[in-house]
Design a protein around this motif. Structure first.
Motif, PDB file in Angstrom:
ATOM      1  N   GLU A 277       0.835  -1.201   0.000  1.00 49.41           N
ATOM      2  CA  GLU A 277       0.000   0.000   0.000  1.00 49.41           C
ATOM      3  C   GLU A 277       0.872   1.253   0.000  1.00 49.41           C
ATOM      4  O   GLU A 277       1.870   1.337   0.703  1.00 49.41           O
ATOM      5  CB  GLU A 277      -0.918   0.019   1.216  1.00 49.41           C
ATOM      6  N   CYS A 278       0.460   2.238  -0.798  1.00 49.88           N
ATOM      7  CA  CYS A 278       1.108   3.543  -0.819  1.00 49.88           C
ATOM      8  C   CYS A 278       0.061   4.605  -0.524  1.00 49.88           C
ATOM      9  O   CYS A 278      -1.114   4.452  -0.866  1.00 49.88           O
ATOM     10  CB  CYS A 278       1.749   3.817  -2.175  1.00 49.88           C
ATOM     11  N   THR A 279       0.484   5.690   0.108  1.00 55.39           N
ATOM     12  CA  THR A 279      -0.417   6.776   0.469  1.00 55.39           C
ATOM     13  C   THR A 279       0.114   8.093  -0.091  1.00 55.39           C
ATOM     14  O   THR A 279       1.305   8.374   0.006  1.00 55.39           O
ATOM     15  CB  THR A 279      -0.556   6.890   1.992  1.00 55.39           C
ATOM     16  N   TYR A 280      -0.796   8.866  -0.657  1.00 53.97           N
ATOM     17  CA  TYR A 280      -0.439  10.150  -1.257  1.00 53.97           C
ATOM     18  C   TYR A 280      -1.328  11.237  -0.653  1.00 53.97           C
ATOM     19  O   TYR A 280      -2.466  10.980  -0.262  1.00 53.97           O
ATOM     20  CB  TYR A 280      -0.655  10.151  -2.771  1.00 53.97           C
ATOM     21  N   ALA A 281      -0.835  12.459  -0.594  1.00 54.37           N
ATOM     22  CA  ALA A 281      -1.635  13.627  -0.233  1.00 54.37           C
ATOM     23  C   ALA A 281      -1.881  14.440  -1.493  1.00 54.37           C
ATOM     24  O   ALA A 281      -0.929  14.797  -2.197  1.00 54.37           O
ATOM     25  CB  ALA A 281      -0.928  14.468   0.817  1.00 54.37           C
ATOM     26  N   VAL A 282      -3.141  14.713  -1.802  1.00 57.58           N
ATOM     27  CA  VAL A 282      -3.493  15.431  -3.029  1.00 57.58           C
ATOM     28  C   VAL A 282      -4.471  16.552  -2.692  1.00 57.58           C
ATOM     29  O   VAL A 282      -5.077  16.574  -1.625  1.00 57.58           O
ATOM     30  CB  VAL A 282      -4.114  14.492  -4.085  1.00 57.58           C
ATOM     31  N   GLY A 283      -4.626  17.462  -3.623  1.00 54.90           N
ATOM     32  CA  GLY A 283      -5.612  18.520  -3.497  1.00 54.90           C
ATOM     33  C   GLY A 283      -6.350  18.692  -4.808  1.00 54.90           C
ATOM     34  O   GLY A 283      -5.884  18.248  -5.865  1.00 54.90           O
ATOM     35  N   PHE A 284      -7.491  19.329  -4.741  1.00 54.40           N
ATOM     36  CA  PHE A 284      -8.312  19.567  -5.928  1.00 54.40           C
ATOM     37  C   PHE A 284      -8.358  21.061  -6.217  1.00 54.40           C
ATOM     38  O   PHE A 284      -8.723  21.862  -5.349  1.00 54.40           O
ATOM     39  CB  PHE A 284      -9.732  19.038  -5.717  1.00 54.40           C
ATOM     40  N   ARG A 285      -7.965  21.425  -7.406  1.00 55.49           N
ATOM     41  CA  ARG A 285      -8.067  22.810  -7.865  1.00 55.49           C
ATOM     42  C   ARG A 285      -7.936  22.812  -9.365  1.00 55.49           C
ATOM     43  O   ARG A 285      -7.413  21.882  -9.981  1.00 55.49           O
ATOM     44  CB  ARG A 285      -6.996  23.688  -7.229  1.00 55.49           C
ATOM     45  N   SER A 286      -8.422  23.845 -10.002  1.00 53.17           N
ATOM     46  CA  SER A 286      -8.205  24.024 -11.430  1.00 53.17           C
ATOM     47  C   SER A 286      -7.291  25.216 -11.636  1.00 53.17           C
ATOM     48  O   SER A 286      -7.212  26.111 -10.795  1.00 53.17           O
ATOM     49  CB  SER A 286      -9.538  24.245 -12.165  1.00 53.17           C
ATOM     50  N   VAL A 287      -6.577  25.213 -12.749  1.00 48.97           N
ATOM     51  CA  VAL A 287      -5.716  26.342 -13.082  1.00 48.97           C
ATOM     52  C   VAL A 287      -5.762  26.534 -14.585  1.00 48.97           C
ATOM     53  O   VAL A 287      -5.819  25.567 -15.357  1.00 48.97           O
ATOM     54  CB  VAL A 287      -4.264  26.114 -12.612  1.00 48.97           C
ATOM     55  N   CYS A 288      -5.769  27.785 -15.011  1.00 50.01           N
ATOM     56  CA  CYS A 288      -5.719  28.082 -16.446  1.00 50.01           C
ATOM     57  C   CYS A 288      -5.149  29.479 -16.623  1.00 50.01           C
ATOM     58  O   CYS A 288      -5.088  30.284 -15.680  1.00 50.01           O
ATOM     59  CB  CYS A 288      -7.104  27.979 -17.095  1.00 50.01           C
ATOM     60  N   ALA A 289      -4.717  29.744 -17.835  1.00 50.35           N
ATOM     61  CA  ALA A 289      -4.293  31.095 -18.209  1.00 50.35           C
ATOM     62  C   ALA A 289      -5.475  31.783 -18.887  1.00 50.35           C
ATOM     63  O   ALA A 289      -6.205  31.170 -19.670  1.00 50.35           O
ATOM     64  CB  ALA A 289      -3.098  31.040 -19.150  1.00 50.35           C
ATOM     65  N   GLU A 290      -5.648  33.041 -18.575  1.00 53.02           N
ATOM     66  CA  GLU A 290      -6.747  33.779 -19.198  1.00 53.02           C
ATOM     67  C   GLU A 290      -6.478  33.955 -20.685  1.00 53.02           C
ATOM     68  O   GLU A 290      -5.325  34.071 -21.116  1.00 53.02           O
ATOM     69  CB  GLU A 290      -6.916  35.139 -18.526  1.00 53.02           C
ATOM     70  N   PRO A 291      -7.548  33.976 -21.498  1.00 50.44           N
ATOM     71  CA  PRO A 291      -7.359  34.160 -22.946  1.00 50.44           C
ATOM     72  C   PRO A 291      -6.650  35.474 -23.241  1.00 50.44           C
ATOM     73  O   PRO A 291      -6.808  36.473 -22.535  1.00 50.44           O
ATOM     74  CB  PRO A 291      -8.795  34.168 -23.483  1.00 50.44           C
ATOM     75  N   ARG A 292      -5.842  35.438 -24.283  1.00 52.79           N
ATOM     76  CA  ARG A 292      -5.091  36.630 -24.695  1.00 52.79           C
ATOM     77  C   ARG A 292      -5.598  37.116 -26.045  1.00 52.79           C
ATOM     78  O   ARG A 292      -5.961  36.328 -26.921  1.00 52.79           O
ATOM     79  CB  ARG A 292      -3.592  36.312 -24.782  1.00 52.79           C
ATOM     80  N   ASP A 293      -5.599  38.436 -26.196  1.00 50.95           N
ATOM     81  CA  ASP A 293      -5.901  39.051 -27.483  1.00 50.95           C
ATOM     82  C   ASP A 293      -5.177  40.393 -27.522  1.00 50.95           C
ATOM     83  O   ASP A 293      -4.341  40.689 -26.664  1.00 50.95           O
ATOM     84  CB  ASP A 293      -7.418  39.197 -27.704  1.00 50.95           C
ATOM     85  N   ARG A 294      -5.515  41.226 -28.489  1.00 57.72           N
ATOM     86  CA  ARG A 294      -4.796  42.496 -28.642  1.00 57.72           C
ATOM     87  C   ARG A 294      -4.970  43.401 -27.426  1.00 57.72           C
ATOM     88  O   ARG A 294      -4.089  44.196 -27.094  1.00 57.72           O
ATOM     89  CB  ARG A 294      -5.289  43.228 -29.887  1.00 57.72           C
ATOM     90  N   ASP A 295      -6.108  43.279 -26.738  1.00 52.96           N
ATOM     91  CA  ASP A 295      -6.379  44.127 -25.585  1.00 52.96           C
ATOM     92  C   ASP A 295      -6.025  43.467 -24.262  1.00 52.96           C
ATOM     93  O   ASP A 295      -6.067  44.116 -23.214  1.00 52.96           O
ATOM     94  CB  ASP A 295      -7.864  44.521 -25.572  1.00 52.96           C
ATOM     95  N   HIS A 296      -5.725  42.182 -24.287  1.00 56.03           N
ATOM     96  CA  HIS A 296      -5.403  41.449 -23.060  1.00 56.03           C
ATOM     97  C   HIS A 296      -4.155  40.621 -23.322  1.00 56.03           C
ATOM     98  O   HIS A 296      -4.223  39.487 -23.781  1.00 56.03           O
ATOM     99  CB  HIS A 296      -6.564  40.542 -22.641  1.00 56.03           C
ATOM    100  N   ARG A 297      -3.019  41.228 -23.063  1.00 56.07           N
ATOM    101  CA  ARG A 297      -1.739  40.592 -23.352  1.00 56.07           C
ATOM    102  C   ARG A 297      -1.141  39.999 -22.084  1.00 56.07           C
ATOM    103  O   ARG A 297      -1.522  40.343 -20.973  1.00 56.07           O
ATOM    104  CB  ARG A 297      -0.781  41.616 -23.952  1.00 56.07           C
ATOM    105  N   GLY A 298      -0.190  39.090 -22.272  1.00 56.66           N
ATOM    106  CA  GLY A 298       0.588  38.564 -21.162  1.00 56.66           C
ATOM    107  C   GLY A 298      -0.089  37.442 -20.405  1.00 56.66           C
ATOM    108  O   GLY A 298      -1.248  37.097 -20.639  1.00 56.66           O
ATOM    109  N   LEU A 299       0.662  36.874 -19.486  1.00 53.30           N
ATOM    110  CA  LEU A 299       0.186  35.750 -18.691  1.00 53.30           C
ATOM    111  C   LEU A 299      -0.627  36.249 -17.502  1.00 53.30           C
ATOM    112  O   LEU A 299      -0.196  37.130 -16.763  1.00 53.30           O
ATOM    113  CB  LEU A 299       1.378  34.929 -18.178  1.00 53.30           C
TER     114      LEU A 299
END
Length: 925
Positions: A331-353
């Motif tokens: 048996e092995c035991t792990y510690a995990v968490g739940f979350r989502s992550v994403c980068a916001e969409p980029r366009d000419r008016d919204h640049r960068g990360l």
């Protein structure tokens, strides 16, 4: 059985030219996981480490050796990594060789019954030749050894930075697990697949449910299972010393048999943390050979209804679920968490990360990680935790592990999970031209898949980047635009991350452009390059632009720009920023150099200069950078656009700051101001900035390094300034010139914050006006702005921006007070800027105060305005605030943590800029 995990190791230097009677020839105690520099520090003292390593010759070999007693038979040896050219010897026979510091070890070895000698030999890196052609398309001023672009070794010891030491040895540990012979399962009707967990990862579906994915593989000759706790304790076991697991060391592991009728029953239990009101989720699945993927792995998914989400520090809680995986092998035991992550969409008016966690925008702030121990990659777990907790207390929400460093241990990543510190992980690539060689690139992809798989269970890991300055280096070297980008970081790294199926944002390299980010995301999602690049030879955007993609921003800092440059440049996400030579606090300087002003003492001056933060080849140091801002803020009114005075003030006396002790006090004050103001500007809702990480977390050597923490982990003035602007609940003035004096109030928490903003104005006549209380409600994860100059219903030129007549006001204080009267945050703005000519003695007084909970603080009062007030405490005690301004007649409580003795309290002093220090009195009866 006496196992490898519990073995006592000895480190020896094998060199034909050394004296056989030398202590290093006889051997010194060492630990595994560990490195040569760490063992040398522990045995010989830190002052001898660099000298010993510099004496290594072309034939020097470092050997770790131990003796174990086993029942004999087949054993599986595993390590996360050994730096760099290394051999594993069993009974003085070489059984494995590795030429990469980052490649995992997984070796099956037949051990004899009884005592057995096991050795790890670290050979000279240059003992393995690398191709001389094709030549690199550009050269890096940071790394003089051109062969290192081929070698998979940490660059940190090859760059001329103060305190930087080479990484040599088993930083990733070494352990062995006994295997049963194949004859032991010959009579079973269904041969076992012999599966063990390789990786565990989580995702959050659009419907809000969570998924735990367990990836398994045969136990024999596979990449080891990653960072599980085989003893069943919470999280991933520290005793595994940063190395993967297959099964409990006391449980024999059967050899896998991938045949038509082979199968394995996999039991998975997902247990919620005690604070979450939910039942465990269990699953049992029979896996057969036909379920194997193309990479001969097996996956089992478990759905967790409506899991509690993991949030970055200040934005919510960090619930960690326990995942138990049981197969026929243990048996092995792990510690995990739940979350989502994403980068916001980029366009000419919204640049960068710009990152979103759980679909909520985040302003990431923190530091570039330089390790918790300058001498040891595999730092003591408590030391690692202490440094991370100190960054956490300073308002950090993100730590970046750079490509010039070694990968970090499980202790580091587990602590980040628990503290809510997001991790930006660079692949170990630096500012060199990556070889366009198929074998080299295949090895790198395998390394990145392994790295990503072992980090996939950690909710803190949110960004994986292809390295440090891989794209920037050819830009600054003047190479043509078609050489700026390489498929290694635009395709190979993102593709490998995608194959590991980790829920992360992929960045090709730091820094980079929007186009680079888009190309990497495409490769992460599809495994393919994004298509033909533009044929134009005239680029319209550089990967170094502050407002595009990801930047390394040193406008404020190395390039000496005024503080508003951090806003006018439109910085979007600065993965490195604010590089200064940061002096430690006075007690640390005395401890490290034997005097308060090392440059005033001939015996310590050379040691101080040798440890000043600098870049190789530069004719200036970052101490010169700090001096620029001291001059701008305190000495030269005409070069201080941050000061709102309409008429120039008198120049400071020529003698100001001439002694090193006084100069250091001005440097500390300047850095506290610069760090607070710059981060407050970036955090403002009017700023496009969505992330900034200072260079760096910890100085690598005693003296003025880059770190917001000194080499021992204690806060510096930069930490105090950063904390005031970056705390989850914070208040900061941001003067707007003719547009008044706004007070920004931030609340990162998940619920609205109802409080009172108390404004107090100090006049130039030495007193304070009646405080003004303003009810405020700060939205959840939001910001409220109050115009202090308009708060009483009239206009008051609190910053003397218009300059009509004589200046009336000296300072303005803002306190955020909760309904029970507790001060949540505080800031003071000095009217017209921090400089004061011929400031009178503020009449400091201070005494100790102990709360009902037994916690100590220092109550500081002043007769007049006291600027940049800080405590001078003995070793072991830490002030939780510093470089604050105290209004006339005001009492400010500065919390103190750590070890405090009666002698320590008696030795404590409080000091202010341009004022004599005074002792901290005893607690009143």
């Amino acid at each position: 059985m006496t196992g490898v995990r519990d073995a006592a190791w000895t480190l020896r230097r094998l060199d034909p030219s050394q004296d056989p009677g030398d202590a290093l020839a006889r051997g010194i105690p060492a630990r595994v996981p560990g490195t040569v520099s760490g063992a040398l520090r522990d045995a010989l003292g830190k002052d001898r480490v660099a000298t010993v390593l510099a004496a290594d010759g072309p034939d020097t070999v470092w050997e770790y050796r131990t003796r174990v007693t086993t029942a004999g038979g087949r054993h599986r040896f595993m390590s996360t990594g050994v730096a760099t050219v290394a051999q594993l010897l069993v009974a003085d026979r070489v059984v494995h060789e590795s030429h990469s510091a980052f490649a995992p070890w997984d070796v099956i070895v037949e051990l004899p019954s009884g005592p057995c000698e096991i050795a790890l030999r670290v050979l000279p890196t240059a003992s393995v030749s690398v191709p001389r052609k094709p030549r690199a398309r550009w050269l890096s001023p940071l790394v003089s050894d051109r062969s290192l672009r081929w070698r998979r070794t940490p660059l940190i010891g090859s760059i001329d930075w103060p305190g930087a030491l080479p990484v040599l040895g088993p930083w990733g540990g070494l352990r062995a697990v006994p295997l049963l012979s194949s004859a032991d399962d010959d009579d079973t009707p269904h041969p076992s697949l012999g599966l063990v967990p390789r990786a565990v990862r989580t995702r959050v579906r659009e419907d809000g449910s969570g998924v735990v994915t367990v990836e398994l593989g045969p136990a024999t000759g596979t990449t080891p299972g990653l960072y599980a706790d085989t003893a069943g304790s919470a999280g991933a076991a520290a005793e595994l010393a940063g190395v993967g697991c297959s099964a409990d060391p006391d449980v024999p592991v059967a050899r896998g048999a991938t045949v038509e009728h082979a199968r394995e029953t996999v039991h998975i239990t997902v247990e919620p943390p005690y604070e979450v009101d939910a039942q465990p989720v269990t699953a049992e699945r029979v896996v057969t050979a036909s379920d194997a993927t193309s990479r001969e792995t097996f996956t089992v998914d478990v759905t967790v209804p409506d899991p509690a989400l993991w949030w970055p520090h200040g934005m919510g809680e960090q619930p960690l679920y326990r995942v138990r995986v049981r197969t026929g092998q243990g048996e092995c035991t792990y510690a995990v968490g739940f979350r989502s992550v994403c980068a916001e969409p980029r366009d000419r008016d919204h640049r960068g990360l710009a990152l979103r966690i759980n679909d909520v925008p985040v302003f990431a702030r923190g530091a570039v990680w330089a390790g918790a121990d300058p001498f040891e990659v595999a730092a003591d777990p408590q030391r690692t935790r202490d440094v991370l907790e100190r960054l956490h207390a300073g308002g950090s929400t993100m730590i970046r592990v750079p490509g010039t460093a070694c990968y970090e241990t499980e202790d580091f990543h587990r602590a980040c999970d628990e503290l809510g510190l997001m991790v930006w992980q660079d692949v170990a690539l630096g500012p060199q031209d990556p070889p366009d060689d198929s074998e080299w690139r295949a090895g790198l992809r395998h390394e990145v898949r392994y790295l990503t798989s072992r980090l996939a269970s950690h909710p803190s890991t949110v960004v994986i980047s292809g390295g440090t300055e891989v794209i920037q280096a050819p830009v600054l070297a003047g190479r043509p635009a078609e050489q700026w980008r390489t498929d290694v970081v635009l395709r190979d790294v993102p593709r490998a991350v995608g194959e590991a199926d980790a829920d992360v944002v992929v960045v090709p390299s730091s820094p980079c452009s929007d186009a680079d980010l888009d190309a990497a995301q495409h490769a992460y999602e599809t495994g393919e390059a994004s298509g033909e690049r533009a044929a134009s030879s005239v680029p319209t955007v550089a990967p170094t632009d502050a407002a595009d993609g990801v930047s390394h921003y040193f406008g404020v800092g190395a390039y000496g720009r005024p503080l508003e440059d951090a806003v006018t440049r439109g910085v979007r996400f600065a993965a490195e920023a604010l590089a200064f030579a940061v002096p430690p606090e006075p007690a640390a300087v005395r401890e490290q150099f034997g005097t308060d002003g090392p440059l005033d003492d001939g015996d310590s001056a050379d040691a101080w200069r040798a440890r000043v933060a600098h870049d190789p080849g530069a004719e200036w140091t970052f101490e010169d950078t700090t001096a620029i801002y001291v001059h701008r803020l305190f000495l030269d009114r005409d070069s201080d656009p941050d000061a709102g005075l309409a008429t120039p003030g008198q120049p400071a006396s020529d003698s100001a700051g001439t002694g090193h002790v006084e100069r250091l006090e001005y440097e500390r004050a300047a850095l506290a101001h610069v760090f607070q103001r710059t981060f407050a500007q970036w955090r403002s809702r009017d700023s496009p900035c969505r992330g900034a990480l200072v260079l760096s977390a910890l100085s690598m050597a005693a003296g003025p390094g880059w770190g917001v923490l000194d080499a021992s982990g204690r806060p510096t003035a930069a930490w105090y300034g950063m904390r005031r602007a970056c705390a989850p609940v914070a208040v900061s003035f941001l003067p707007a010139g003719g547009d008044g004096l706004p007070v920004h109030v931030w609340n990162d928490g998940p619920t609205p914050l109802t409080a009172t903003l108390r404004l107090t104005v100090a006049t130039v006549h030495g007193g304070c006006q009646q405080p003004l209380d303003i009810p405020v409600t700060v939205p959840a994860r939001g910001e409220t702005v109050i115009r202090a100059d308009l708060a009483d219903g009239t206009f008051r030129d609190l910053d003397h921006a218009y300059g009509f007549g004589e200046r009336e006001y000296d300072a303005v204080s803002a306190q955020l007070v909760n309904p029970s009267g507790r001060v949540l945050a505080r800031d003071v703005h000095l009217t017209g800027g921090p400089r004061r000519n011929d400031a009178p003695d503020p009449g400091l007084d201070a005494h100790w105060v102990r709360t009902e909970q037994g916690e100590w603080s220092v109550a500081v009062t002043a007769f007049g305005l006291a600027r940049f007030v800080a405590l001078d405490l003995p070793r072991g005690a830490v002030a939780e605030d510093g470089y604050v301004h105290v209004l006339p007649g005001e009492t400010v409580h500065v919390p103190v943590s750590g070890a405090l003795t009666d002698e320590g309290r008696a030795a404590a002093r409080v000091r202010a800029l341009s004022a004599p220090s005074v002792p901290v009195g005893a607690e009143p009866e």
